[in-house]
Design a protein around this motif. Structure first.
Motif, PDB file in Angstrom:
ATOM      1  N   PHE A  41     -20.683  23.195  24.212  1.00  0.00           N
ATOM      2  CA  PHE A  41     -19.477  24.022  24.270  1.00  0.00           C
ATOM      3  C   PHE A  41     -18.444  23.359  25.184  1.00  0.00           C
ATOM      4  O   PHE A  41     -18.645  23.266  26.402  1.00  0.00           O
ATOM      5  N   THR A  42     -17.352  22.921  24.591  1.00  0.00           N
ATOM      6  CA  THR A  42     -16.363  22.105  25.303  1.00  0.00           C
ATOM      7  C   THR A  42     -15.018  22.819  25.331  1.00  0.00           C
ATOM      8  O   THR A  42     -14.405  23.063  24.284  1.00  0.00           O
ATOM      9  N   ALA A  43     -14.572  23.142  26.520  1.00  0.00           N
ATOM     10  CA  ALA A  43     -13.273  23.785  26.701  1.00  0.00           C
ATOM     11  C   ALA A  43     -12.185  22.721  26.755  1.00  0.00           C
ATOM     12  O   ALA A  43     -12.263  21.783  27.548  1.00  0.00           O
ATOM     13  N   ILE A  44     -11.189  22.856  25.895  1.00  0.00           N
ATOM     14  CA  ILE A  44      -9.977  22.041  25.996  1.00  0.00           C
ATOM     15  C   ILE A  44      -8.937  22.916  26.685  1.00  0.00           C
ATOM     16  O   ILE A  44      -8.362  23.822  26.082  1.00  0.00           O
ATOM     17  N   LYS A  45      -8.738  22.675  27.973  1.00  0.00           N
ATOM     18  CA  LYS A  45      -7.779  23.497  28.731  1.00  0.00           C
ATOM     19  C   LYS A  45      -6.380  22.919  28.540  1.00  0.00           C
ATOM     20  O   LYS A  45      -6.114  21.774  28.874  1.00  0.00           O
ATOM     21  N   ILE A  46      -5.514  23.744  27.991  1.00  0.00           N
ATOM     22  CA  ILE A  46      -4.153  23.319  27.669  1.00  0.00           C
ATOM     23  C   ILE A  46      -3.214  24.480  27.961  1.00  0.00           C
ATOM     24  O   ILE A  46      -3.655  25.630  28.065  1.00  0.00           O
ATOM     25  N   HIS A  47      -1.946  24.188  28.148  1.00  0.00           N
ATOM     26  CA  HIS A  47      -0.929  25.218  28.349  1.00  0.00           C
ATOM     27  C   HIS A  47      -0.249  25.441  27.011  1.00  0.00           C
ATOM     28  O   HIS A  47       0.312  24.516  26.436  1.00  0.00           O
ATOM     29  N   PHE A  48      -0.307  26.677  26.484  1.00  0.00           N
ATOM     30  CA  PHE A  48       0.253  26.957  25.169  1.00  0.00           C
ATOM     31  C   PHE A  48       1.774  27.035  25.170  1.00  0.00           C
ATOM     32  O   PHE A  48       2.394  27.016  24.109  1.00  0.00           O
ATOM     33  N   GLY A  49       2.383  27.133  26.338  1.00  0.00           N
ATOM     34  CA  GLY A  49       3.835  27.194  26.434  1.00  0.00           C
ATOM     35  C   GLY A  49       4.369  28.593  26.204  1.00  0.00           C
ATOM     36  O   GLY A  49       3.956  29.295  25.284  1.00  0.00           O
ATOM     37  N   GLU A  50       5.277  29.018  27.046  1.00  0.00           N
ATOM     38  CA  GLU A  50       5.956  30.299  26.852  1.00  0.00           C
ATOM     39  C   GLU A  50       6.920  30.153  25.671  1.00  0.00           C
ATOM     40  O   GLU A  50       7.650  29.160  25.581  1.00  0.00           O
ATOM     41  N   GLY A  52       9.973  29.865  23.481  1.00  0.00           N
ATOM     42  CA  GLY A  52      11.325  29.502  23.904  1.00  0.00           C
ATOM     43  C   GLY A  52      11.341  28.205  24.680  1.00  0.00           C
ATOM     44  O   GLY A  52      12.356  27.511  24.721  1.00  0.00           O
ATOM     45  N   ASN A  53      10.214  27.879  25.298  1.00  0.00           N
ATOM     46  CA  ASN A  53      10.073  26.590  25.991  1.00  0.00           C
ATOM     47  C   ASN A  53       9.551  25.573  24.969  1.00  0.00           C
ATOM     48  O   ASN A  53       8.580  25.836  24.264  1.00  0.00           O
ATOM     49  N   LEU A  54      10.197  24.413  24.895  1.00  0.00           N
ATOM     50  CA  LEU A  54       9.817  23.415  23.900  1.00  0.00           C
ATOM     51  C   LEU A  54       9.314  22.123  24.529  1.00  0.00           C
ATOM     52  O   LEU A  54       9.241  21.092  23.858  1.00  0.00           O
ATOM     53  N   ALA A  55       8.933  22.173  25.803  1.00  0.00           N
ATOM     54  CA  ALA A  55       8.476  20.956  26.486  1.00  0.00           C
ATOM     55  C   ALA A  55       6.955  20.807  26.453  1.00  0.00           C
ATOM     56  O   ALA A  55       6.443  19.754  26.829  1.00  0.00           O
ATOM     57  N   TYR A  56       6.241  21.831  26.014  1.00  0.00           N
ATOM     58  CA  TYR A  56       4.778  21.808  26.049  1.00  0.00           C
ATOM     59  C   TYR A  56       4.225  20.735  25.113  1.00  0.00           C
ATOM     60  O   TYR A  56       4.917  20.217  24.231  1.00  0.00           O
ATOM     61  N   ILE A 149     -15.685  20.153  30.332  1.00  0.00           N
ATOM     62  CA  ILE A 149     -14.285  20.488  30.559  1.00  0.00           C
ATOM     63  C   ILE A 149     -13.412  19.290  30.185  1.00  0.00           C
ATOM     64  O   ILE A 149     -13.594  18.182  30.712  1.00  0.00           O
ATOM     65  N   VAL A 150     -12.468  19.521  29.297  1.00  0.00           N
ATOM     66  CA  VAL A 150     -11.453  18.520  28.954  1.00  0.00           C
ATOM     67  C   VAL A 150     -10.086  19.150  29.208  1.00  0.00           C
ATOM     68  O   VAL A 150      -9.820  20.267  28.742  1.00  0.00           O
ATOM     69  N   THR A 151      -9.248  18.465  29.975  1.00  0.00           N
ATOM     70  CA  THR A 151      -7.900  18.987  30.200  1.00  0.00           C
ATOM     71  C   THR A 151      -6.882  18.129  29.472  1.00  0.00           C
ATOM     72  O   THR A 151      -6.985  16.910  29.438  1.00  0.00           O
ATOM     73  N   MET A 152      -5.903  18.802  28.880  1.00  0.00           N
ATOM     74  CA  MET A 152      -4.739  18.150  28.298  1.00  0.00           C
ATOM     75  C   MET A 152      -3.534  18.686  29.067  1.00  0.00           C
ATOM     76  O   MET A 152      -3.201  19.872  28.975  1.00  0.00           O
ATOM     77  N   ASN A 153      -2.905  17.821  29.842  1.00  0.00           N
ATOM     78  CA  ASN A 153      -1.935  18.252  30.844  1.00  0.00           C
ATOM     79  C   ASN A 153      -0.538  17.743  30.521  1.00  0.00           C
ATOM     80  O   ASN A 153      -0.353  16.541  30.287  1.00  0.00           O
ATOM     81  N   ASN A 277       8.752  14.598  28.171  1.00  0.00           N
ATOM     82  CA  ASN A 277       9.540  15.813  28.443  1.00  0.00           C
ATOM     83  C   ASN A 277       9.291  16.287  29.870  1.00  0.00           C
ATOM     84  O   ASN A 277       8.906  17.447  30.103  1.00  0.00           O
ATOM     85  N   VAL A 278       9.474  15.381  30.823  1.00  0.00           N
ATOM     86  CA  VAL A 278       9.184  15.704  32.222  1.00  0.00           C
ATOM     87  C   VAL A 278      10.282  16.625  32.742  1.00  0.00           C
ATOM     88  O   VAL A 278      11.249  16.212  33.374  1.00  0.00           O
ATOM     89  N   SER A 279      10.123  17.891  32.419  1.00  0.00           N
ATOM     90  CA  SER A 279      11.112  18.904  32.778  1.00  0.00           C
ATOM     91  C   SER A 279      11.006  19.245  34.256  1.00  0.00           C
ATOM     92  O   SER A 279       9.964  19.035  34.881  1.00  0.00           O
ATOM     93  N   PRO A 280      12.066  19.778  34.847  1.00  0.00           N
ATOM     94  CA  PRO A 280      12.033  20.068  36.284  1.00  0.00           C
ATOM     95  C   PRO A 280      11.048  21.155  36.678  1.00  0.00           C
ATOM     96  O   PRO A 280      10.564  21.182  37.805  1.00  0.00           O
ATOM     97  N   GLU A 281      10.738  22.072  35.746  1.00  0.00           N
ATOM     98  CA  GLU A 281       9.924  23.233  36.091  1.00  0.00           C
ATOM     99  C   GLU A 281       8.830  23.467  35.055  1.00  0.00           C
ATOM    100  O   GLU A 281       8.736  22.773  34.046  1.00  0.00           O
ATOM    101  N   CYS A 282       8.031  24.470  35.307  1.00  0.00           N
ATOM    102  CA  CYS A 282       6.804  24.724  34.554  1.00  0.00           C
ATOM    103  C   CYS A 282       7.080  25.179  33.129  1.00  0.00           C
ATOM    104  O   CYS A 282       8.129  25.757  32.829  1.00  0.00           O
ATOM    105  N   ASP A 283       6.101  24.960  32.249  1.00  0.00           N
ATOM    106  CA  ASP A 283       6.179  25.432  30.869  1.00  0.00           C
ATOM    107  C   ASP A 283       5.994  26.945  30.765  1.00  0.00           C
ATOM    108  O   ASP A 283       6.032  27.497  29.651  1.00  0.00           O
ATOM    109  N   CYS A 284       5.785  27.614  31.888  1.00  0.00           N
ATOM    110  CA  CYS A 284       5.660  29.073  31.891  1.00  0.00           C
ATOM    111  C   CYS A 284       7.010  29.760  31.655  1.00  0.00           C
ATOM    112  O   CYS A 284       7.040  30.932  31.282  1.00  0.00           O
ATOM    113  N   TRP A 285       8.111  29.046  31.880  1.00  0.00           N
ATOM    114  CA  TRP A 285       9.418  29.640  31.636  1.00  0.00           C
ATOM    115  C   TRP A 285       9.715  29.662  30.147  1.00  0.00           C
ATOM    116  O   TRP A 285       9.216  28.831  29.382  1.00  0.00           O
TER     117      TRP A 285
END
Length: 372
Positions: A41-50, A52-56, A149-153, A277-285
């Motif tokens: 069982f392998t978790a791919i931890k990724i940020h799905f992006g809020e 409206g945000n297109l940098a993810y 654990i695999v992270t995609m950051n 897409n090295v944006s100034p702030e987090c993909d949570c916005w």
């Protein structure tokens, strides 16, 4: 301590080698095939992006990662965790809809999606770590139960941590809602009244109804409701909402490192970061500002500390993009060999987090960069 290997590939392609091919080749060179998938069982931890945000990170990369892992014997799943602040990812129902909208679904990403801490962020396991700042860590059950654990950051700036990379994706990203509360527990934001313009943006975006404008149209915090998530500090354009006494970026980054330790301890792990897409702030916005540097490439390592350090160095050595926020703030400077994240967010200290991560045994900041 011996140098850790960080493997890097740029974004140049040929008709016989596209970016997905390059990503897979990078992962193989960096050692992903050497992980033990006997417990699959392998978790791919990724940020799905809020929304409206297109940098993810594009779901195409997640699909290739999932297929690669399956070819190695893994049972992969994509996962992210509910947020503490307002937005469309604060519960599993809205979070799943957001992920699907952004392409993280079994069709586009070719992998099942699991919100790792349940419907309301209360599904977690308390993992004992006995560290300086956290005795235990409240980690979402899906990650806690995963074998690998695999992270995609997505490597980018962050308004509280300095930047977001592998450790941020692990430590903050895998914490349950209760864990995120603990990570922010020293936060008691305050209002500098002389700076407040009464714009109401902090009131509109407080998920806990803890801020209101008083009869003088000045923001006022109800500390009986405030959980210290820091969203008001990140949102305020006038430096009116500020970090409280005793609350520092260093302390947050120390805790993030310790939570990362809880996620990774005794588990096979692999990490890849996308310096795009090295944006100034987090993909949570629900928006993303223009990137501050050109798209640089992808980097991968078995060591998340070395990976974050290498990515930071690559960004610091890169030229500014004309028209970006930093280019506008520093119009006569190129800022090469300069800490761009400190320029973006002067009250943050990402180096402290990597130093602490190295101290507690997560990895080393000393790395060898190997180009693929």
């Amino acid at each position: 301590m011996e140098k850790s290997k960080v493997f890097f590939t740029d974004l140049h392609t040929t008709p016989s080698s596209n970016l997905l091919d390059k990503m897979e080749r990078l992962c193989r060179r960096a050692g992903i095939a050497g992980l033990d998938f006997s417990n699959p069982f392998t978790a791919i931890k990724i940020h799905f992006g809020e929304p409206g945000n297109l940098a993810y990170i594009r779901p195409n990369y997640a699909a290739r990662m999932a297929n690669l892992l399956r070819s190695l014997g893994a049972k992969p799943f994509l996962t992210d965790y509910n947020t503490l602040y307002s937005g469309r990812r604060s519960n599993a129902v809205d979070h799943l809809r957001s992920a699907m909208e952004n392409g993280f679904n079994p069709i586009s990403a070719q992998c099942d999606v699991i919100i790792g801490d349940g419907l309301k962020g209360t599904d977690y396991k308390e993992i004992e770590i006995n560290q300086e700042y956290c005795r235990t860590a409240k980690i979402g059950t899906a990650i806690a139960d995963a074998d690998v654990i695999v992270t995609m950051n997505h490597f980018k700036g962050h308004e509280q941590a300095g930047f977001g990379g592998a450790l941020k994706n692990l430590g903050m990203g895998c914490a349950s809602v209760g864990g995120k509360l603990e990570l922010h527990s020293a936060s008691s934001p305050r209002i500098e009244e002389a700076n407040c313009k009464g714009c109401n943006i902090c009131v509109k975006h407080c998920a806990h109804d803890a801020i209101h404008l008083n009869d003088r149209h000045i923001a006022q915090i109800d500390y009986g409701k405030c959980v210290g998530c820091g969203q008001c500090v990140a949102l305020c354009q006038y430096d009116a909402a500020q970090l409280g006494e005793g609350d520092t970026s260093e302390r947050l980054n120390y805790k993030i490192a310790e939570y990362s330790l809880a996620v990774l301890q005794d588990k096979p792990q692999f990490h890849i970061s996308f310096i795009m897409n090295v944006s100034p702030e987090c993909d949570c916005w629900n928006h993303n500002d223009a990137a501050i540097v050109p798209d640089l490439g992808m980097a991968a390592s078995l060591d998340p500390v070395a990976l974050d350090m290498a990515c930071a160095d690559l960004v610091m050595n890169a030229p500014l993009i004309p028209g970006s926020r930093l280019a506008e703030e520093y119009p006569h400077e190129h800022l090469e060999d300069v800490d761009k994240f400190a320029c973006l967010h002067p009250d943050t200290n990402w180096r402290a987090g990597l130093e602490h991560a190295e101290k507690i045994g997560l990895g080393t900041r000393d790395y060898e960069l190997i180009k693929v």
